[in-house]
Motif scaffolding. Structure first.
Motif, mmCIF file in Angstrom:
data_model
loop_
_atom_site.group_PDB
_atom_site.id
_atom_site.type_symbol
_atom_site.label_atom_id
_atom_site.label_comp_id
_atom_site.label_asym_id
_atom_site.label_seq_id
_atom_site.Cartn_x
_atom_site.Cartn_y
_atom_site.Cartn_z
ATOM 1 N N PHE A 84 2.695 1.327 6.986
ATOM 2 C CA PHE A 84 3.618 0.404 7.647
ATOM 3 C C PHE A 84 4.593 -0.111 6.606
ATOM 4 O O PHE A 84 4.190 -0.685 5.585
ATOM 5 N N THR A 132 0.081 -8.868 13.297
ATOM 6 C CA THR A 132 -0.703 -8.357 12.166
ATOM 7 C C THR A 132 -1.927 -7.573 12.603
ATOM 8 O O THR A 132 -2.362 -6.658 11.908
ATOM 9 N N VAL A 188 -1.460 -3.762 12.798
ATOM 10 C CA VAL A 188 -1.390 -3.132 11.479
ATOM 11 C C VAL A 188 -2.775 -3.091 10.842
ATOM 12 O O VAL A 188 -3.200 -2.073 10.282
ATOM 13 N N MET A 203 0.008 -0.984 4.028
ATOM 14 C CA MET A 203 1.004 -1.986 4.402
ATOM 15 C C MET A 203 1.842 -2.282 3.155
ATOM 16 O O MET A 203 1.316 -2.762 2.146
ATOM 17 N N VAL A 211 -2.414 -2.305 0.175
ATOM 18 C CA VAL A 211 -1.219 -3.127 0.358
ATOM 19 C C VAL A 211 -0.341 -3.127 -0.896
ATOM 20 O O VAL A 211 -0.826 -2.976 -2.016
#
Length: 229
Positions: free
Chosen positions: A80, A89, A92, A99, A124
Motif C-alpha cells: 500500500f 486502516t 490495510v 505499508m 512498514v
C-alpha cells in the motif's frame, strides 16, 4: 506495440543500467509495479512476466484486487503506497503485506492493533516529506527517529525503512540533494534498528538519481501499465 512484459523488461534494464553506472549490484534494487487504477488482467500479465511486487494507492480498489487474486497467486506481495485515513486502516492491516506511507503515530497504532495474529507483522516504511511541500504527506526529517521509536515498540509492525515522493522537477541538482538527505536519514535509521533494508524512492522520471543515492525500491506505474484511467 509493446506488451506489459516488454515494458517490465525495459524498466528492469533501466534499473540494471542505473545500478551498474554507480557501481551497485542490480539485484539490490527491487521493482515495485504500481498497478493502481489498472484491471486485474494487467496484474496477471505482469505476474506472468515474472513481476511479484505490486503497489496500490486506493484502499477499496486494493482490497478487491487482493481478494480476487491472492487465492490464485499467493506469492504476490501487495504494497500500500497511498495516503491512508484512520477509518480505513483495518483493510490495510488485514490484506496488505507492506505499508509505505506511515507518517503519524495514530495510524501506526491502529495498524498494529488491527493486524490479525494469524499474519506476519506488517512491513512498514515511514514516509518523509523530503520536499517540505504542504500538499504532501510525511514527517520532517527531524521527526523520523521519534516515529521509528514508537513503531519499534509495536509487535505487529516491522519497520523496514523510509519512503518519499520528492519534488517533481527536471533539476538534477535538486533531485540529488533531496535523495541524498533521505539516504542519510535511512543510514542513520539502519544504524539504530535491525531489519532496516528498504529505501523506497524513485520513479520513472528520477530513477537514475534515486539509485545513485541508495534507493532499494523504485516505484514504476505508467511506464509499465500505460497512462492511468
Amino acid at each position: 506495440m509493446t506488451t506489459i512484459a516488454d515494458r517490465i523488461s525495459i524498466a528492469q534494464s533501466r534499473i540494471n543500467q542505473a545500478a551498474l553506472k554507480c557501481a551497485r549490484t542490480p539485484n539490490e534494487i527491487q521493482l515495485l509495479a504500481v498497478s493502481k487504477t489498472k484491471p486485474k488482467e494487467d496484474i496477471i500479465a505482469a505476474y506472468q512476466a515474472g513481476q511479484r511486487k505490486f503497489g496500490e494507492n486506493y484502499v477499496q480498489e486494493g482490497e478487491q484486487k487482493i481478494t480476487t487474486l491472492r487465492p490464485l497467486y499467493p506469492d504476490i506481495e501487495w504494497h500500500f503506497i497511498g495516503p491512508l485515513q484512520s477509518n480505513k486502516t483495518r483493510v490495510v492491516a488485514e490484506h496488505f503485506d507492506w505499508m509505505h506511507t506511515i507518517s503519524r503515530d495514530k495510524i501506526a497504532a491502529r495498524l498494529n492493533q488491527q493486524r490479525p495474529s494469524t499474519l506476519a507483522p506488517l512491513n512498514v516504511c515511514i514516509q518523509v516529506n523530503i520536499s517540505q511541500e504542504s500538499s504532501k504527506s510525511g514527517v520532517a526529517l527531524s521527526e523520523v527517529m521519534a516515529l521509528a521509536e514508537s513503531i519499534s515498540s509495536m509487535d505487529n509492525l516491522l519497520l523496514r525503512g523510509l519512503m518519499a515522493i520528492p519534488t517533481a522537477t527536471s533539476d538534477i541538482k535538486l533531485q540529488q540533494q533531496e535523495f541524498s538527505q533521505l539516504n542519510n536519514a535511512y543510514q542513520a535509521l539502519a544504524h539504530t534498528y535491525s531489519h532496516i533494508d528498504t529505501l523506497s524512492m524513485g520513479m520513472s522520471n528520477d530513477l537514475d538519481s534515486a539509485i545513485e543515492n541508495g534507493s532499494t525500491m523504485v516505484r514504476i506505474g505508467s511506464a509499465i501499465f500505460g497512462s492511468r484511467t
